[in-house]
Design a protein around this motif. Structure first.
Motif, PDB file in Angstrom:
ATOM      1  N   PHE A 185       1.025  -0.897   0.478  1.00  0.00           N
ATOM      2  CA  PHE A 185      -0.152  -0.135  -0.088  1.00  0.00           C
ATOM      3  C   PHE A 185       0.871   0.984   0.251  1.00  0.00           C
ATOM      4  O   PHE A 185       0.492   2.135  -0.785  1.00  0.00           O
ATOM      5  N   LEU A 186       1.789   1.391   1.220  1.00  0.00           N
ATOM      6  CA  LEU A 186       2.977   2.800   1.046  1.00  0.00           C
ATOM      7  C   LEU A 186       3.676   2.748  -0.699  1.00  0.00           C
ATOM      8  O   LEU A 186       3.356   3.768  -0.810  1.00  0.00           O
ATOM      9  N   LEU A 187       4.321   2.340  -1.118  1.00  0.00           N
ATOM     10  CA  LEU A 187       4.698   1.642  -2.679  1.00  0.00           C
ATOM     11  C   LEU A 187       4.115   2.169  -3.312  1.00  0.00           C
ATOM     12  O   LEU A 187       4.401   3.478  -4.369  1.00  0.00           O
ATOM     13  N   ASP A 233       1.967   6.992  -6.817  1.00  0.00           N
ATOM     14  CA  ASP A 233       1.000   7.351  -7.116  1.00  0.00           C
ATOM     15  C   ASP A 233       1.357   9.301  -6.800  1.00  0.00           C
ATOM     16  O   ASP A 233       0.424  10.132  -7.243  1.00  0.00           O
ATOM     17  N   THR A 234       2.068   9.569  -5.662  1.00  0.00           N
ATOM     18  CA  THR A 234       1.959  10.951  -5.167  1.00  0.00           C
ATOM     19  C   THR A 234       3.037  11.774  -5.580  1.00  0.00           C
ATOM     20  O   THR A 234       3.137  12.518  -6.114  1.00  0.00           O
ATOM     21  N   PHE A 235       4.541  10.443  -5.487  1.00  0.00           N
ATOM     22  CA  PHE A 235       5.681  11.275  -5.935  1.00  0.00           C
ATOM     23  C   PHE A 235       6.434  11.088  -7.218  1.00  0.00           C
ATOM     24  O   PHE A 235       6.764  11.970  -7.796  1.00  0.00           O
ATOM     25  N   MET A 236       5.938   9.891  -8.249  1.00  0.00           N
ATOM     26  CA  MET A 236       6.146   9.532  -9.597  1.00  0.00           C
ATOM     27  C   MET A 236       6.424  10.895 -10.271  1.00  0.00           C
ATOM     28  O   MET A 236       5.018  11.380 -10.847  1.00  0.00           O
ATOM     29  N   PRO A 244      -0.940   0.932 -13.083  1.00  0.00           N
ATOM     30  CA  PRO A 244      -1.355  -0.413 -12.234  1.00  0.00           C
ATOM     31  C   PRO A 244      -0.898  -1.580 -12.469  1.00  0.00           C
ATOM     32  O   PRO A 244      -0.567  -2.107 -12.136  1.00  0.00           O
ATOM     33  N   ALA A 245       0.370  -2.137 -13.278  1.00  0.00           N
ATOM     34  CA  ALA A 245       0.806  -2.710 -13.806  1.00  0.00           C
ATOM     35  C   ALA A 245       2.336  -3.133 -12.790  1.00  0.00           C
ATOM     36  O   ALA A 245       2.391  -4.265 -12.283  1.00  0.00           O
ATOM     37  N   PHE A 246       2.237  -1.966 -11.763  1.00  0.00           N
ATOM     38  CA  PHE A 246       2.846  -1.968 -10.971  1.00  0.00           C
ATOM     39  C   PHE A 246       1.953  -2.135  -9.597  1.00  0.00           C
ATOM     40  O   PHE A 246       3.091  -2.938  -8.722  1.00  0.00           O
ATOM     41  N   ALA A 247       1.612  -1.735  -9.408  1.00  0.00           N
ATOM     42  CA  ALA A 247       0.849  -2.454  -8.536  1.00  0.00           C
ATOM     43  C   ALA A 247       0.443  -3.483  -8.600  1.00  0.00           C
ATOM     44  O   ALA A 247       0.046  -4.393  -7.245  1.00  0.00           O
ATOM     45  N   THR A 248      -0.137  -4.276  -9.888  1.00  0.00           N
ATOM     46  CA  THR A 248       0.149  -5.832  -9.604  1.00  0.00           C
ATOM     47  C   THR A 248       1.088  -6.675  -9.953  1.00  0.00           C
ATOM     48  O   THR A 248       0.969  -7.431  -9.118  1.00  0.00           O
ATOM     49  N   VAL A 249       1.659  -6.381 -10.147  1.00  0.00           N
ATOM     50  CA  VAL A 249       3.097  -6.806  -9.914  1.00  0.00           C
ATOM     51  C   VAL A 249       3.607  -7.030  -8.245  1.00  0.00           C
ATOM     52  O   VAL A 249       3.944  -7.996  -7.596  1.00  0.00           O
ATOM     53  N   LEU A 250       3.493  -5.756  -7.696  1.00  0.00           N
ATOM     54  CA  LEU A 250       3.874  -5.789  -6.309  1.00  0.00           C
ATOM     55  C   LEU A 250       2.845  -7.144  -5.508  1.00  0.00           C
ATOM     56  O   LEU A 250       3.028  -7.503  -4.600  1.00  0.00           O
ATOM     57  N   THR A 251       1.213  -7.143  -5.787  1.00  0.00           N
ATOM     58  CA  THR A 251       1.046  -7.654  -5.052  1.00  0.00           C
ATOM     59  C   THR A 251       0.616  -9.031  -5.318  1.00  0.00           C
ATOM     60  O   THR A 251       0.742 -10.405  -4.847  1.00  0.00           O
ATOM     61  N   LEU A 252       1.077  -9.506  -7.171  1.00  0.00           N
ATOM     62  CA  LEU A 252       1.729 -10.926  -7.022  1.00  0.00           C
ATOM     63  C   LEU A 252       2.787 -10.979  -6.311  1.00  0.00           C
ATOM     64  O   LEU A 252       2.763 -12.463  -5.691  1.00  0.00           O
TER      65      LEU A 252
END
Length: 488
Positions: free
Chosen positions: A19-21, A26-29, A38-46
């Motif tokens: 969640f923090l990543l 989302d905030t700083f990039m 979306p791909a970043f969140a999906t890879v982290l959840t995987l």
């Protein structure tokens, strides 16, 4: 306080890290890289899901017994993670669409918060922690349902959801107040021993209120009236998440509460309450599904009926029932998300969600029609697909009770399975036999939509063939600490 107790919450800490990543990305990039969120969140959840399979440990409690984790609890959290990964894959195109692009970070952050709440619900062994998890899982969902700001139906669905959630929470808390008045404790174990041998009207009323509060999350009849409108009004990605992940977490939490809190009054009170709820839920869900032409409302009433079958794992009140419940949730995730994957692909390309729009789909989009057909066959319980085995195992677990009442209940469920077969085959008939004047035009799905469908179709087929999955769940259920609460 010993802060090392937080180390027992490995999966929760991992989820908060994800969640923090996602929040920081989302905030700083820079704006030019936001399309990869979306791909970043999906890879982290995987990655979280993969790590979850290596976090298995024995029975561990923390925070004076308020929190518990075990191999079974870890397994159900991993099952939910698998479903979340599929939902995230299927939602990539929608998240990057022009209508969602400005708020896509909020979607992932709200989703992860609700998943954290479900983790707490599953691991809670004190009603205070359970209520915190319940509200954390419910309130952000209202914001997710209202995600399409420009659609009136989305606003209406959110209002109905939040009002129903508030009333159900109030009823649940009223039941807990009665339980606390009877026992003087909110610890599951303390309540279990305090009500042993007690028979009182207040206990029955308290139990009814508790079942009503959780029944809302599961869409059990008569607490189901919000389901169809919310499923129809919410974005399809939110609907798919709500229909499988939220329901799966609530079902296991329901089993834990019934066994570890009210297990001693199983035959005196809640066994007969659940008999009535199961029959009503399966029957009414099936009858109303027959009348639906909107695909999302169709799957809403289908999910209501499926909730009744899931409750057979609770009423079984044994380790086989618990293993069958987890297996049913896993199969339901793949089957239902396969159906929603097709619906979402067609909706993203054409905006159509009516069953009539699926006329002749096989001729214009044969692969989507084939995927939907497998999903319908699995949900209906047609062999050799996974849905057949999930129903078979959950019926087997229930029948181990050996009473006349349970045989009648399973017979009614089997008759309803025949009814459900009819309306699931209606969708197949629309796609392969009927010819409409304005069929869905041929289109090519996005890579993420195709990947999601390949995963779900593979799960529907393989879970019906590979037996080691159910055997593993049965093994950990047989060695679970919850066995002491079941009828042996």
């Amino acid at each position: 306080m010993d802060y090392s107790q937080f180390l027992a919450m490995k999966q929760e800490i991992g989820l908060l890290t994800v969640f923090l990543l996602v929040f920081l990305y989302d905030t700083f990039m820079p704006k030019r890289t936001q399309g990869s969120l979306p791909a970043f969140a999906t890879v982290l959840t995987l990655a979280l899901t993969v790590c979850g399979f290596f976090c298995t440990s024995g029975n561990v409690t923390a925070f004076a017994g308020m929190y518990e984790t075990s191999t079974v609890i870890t397994a159900i959290k991993n099952i939910l993670n698998i479903g979340v990964v599929i939902v995230l894959i299927q939602s990539i195109k929608w998240a990057n669409s022009e209508f969602t692009i400005m708020r896509r970070g909020e979607f992932y952050e709200l989703l992860l918060v609700t998943l954290f709440g479900m983790y707490l619900m599953i691991s809670a062994r004190h009603f205070l922690l359970f209520v915190i998890g319940l509200e954390a899982a419910s309130l952000p969902l209202a914001a997710m349902v209202a995600f399409d700001k420009k659609h009136y139906e989305s606003h209406e669905a959110a209002v109905k959801y939040i009002l129903t959630a508030v009333f159900s929470s109030a009823i649940f808390l009223l039941g807990l107040s009665y339980v606390y008045g009877l026992t003087g404790s909110l610890y599951f174990e303390n309540i279990y021993f305090a009500i042993t041998g007690k028979e009182s009207i207040m206990l029955v009323v308290a139990l009814a209120f508790v079942i009503a509060g959780i029944g809302f999350k599961l869409s059990l009849v008569p607490f189901h009236l919000w389901t169809a409108d919310v499923y129809q009004g919410a974005p399809t990605s939110v609907t798919s998440y709500l229909s499988v992940i939220s329901k799966g977490a609530a079902a296991f939490a329901f089993l834990v509460i019934m066994a570890q809190v009210f297990g001693t009054v199983y035959s005196l009170a809640w066994e007969w309450m659940l008999y009535a709820l199961i029959i009503l839920t399966i029957t009414i869900g099936n009858l109303f599904a027959l009348r639906q032409r909107n695909m999302k409302r169709f799957l809403a009433f289908s999910s209501i009926s499926q909730a009744g079958y899931i409750m057979l794992g609770v009423i079984a009140f044994n380790s086989t029932g618990m293993a069958s419940l987890m297996y049913y949730i896993l199969v339901y995730i793949f089957s239902n998300l396969a159906a929603f994957g097709v619906i979402q692909a067609i909706e993203n390309a054409t905006g159509r969600v009516s069953m009539d729009d699926y006329n002749g789909l096989y001729k214009t989009n044969p692969r989507l029609a084939f995927a939907m057909m497998l999903a319908m066959f699995s949900l209906a319980g047609i062999p050799p697909f996974a849905g057949f085995f999930s129903k078979f195992f959950i019926f087997t677990g229930a029948l181990q009770q050996g009473t006349v009442a349970i045989y009648v209940l399973v017979l009614i469920a089997l008759i309803n399975t025949i009814v459900s077969l009819y309306y699931y085959l209606l969708v197949v008939k629309e796609m392969f036999i009927n010819q409409g004047p304005c069929p869905v035009e041929h289109f090519r799905s996005s890579c993420s939509e195709r990947l999601g469908l390949w995963i779900t179709v593979g799960g529907v087929v393989l879970l019906g063939i590979v037996s080691c999955c159910y055997n593993y769940l049965l093994d950990i259920a047989s060695n679970s600490p919850m066995n002491m609460y079941f009828i042996q």
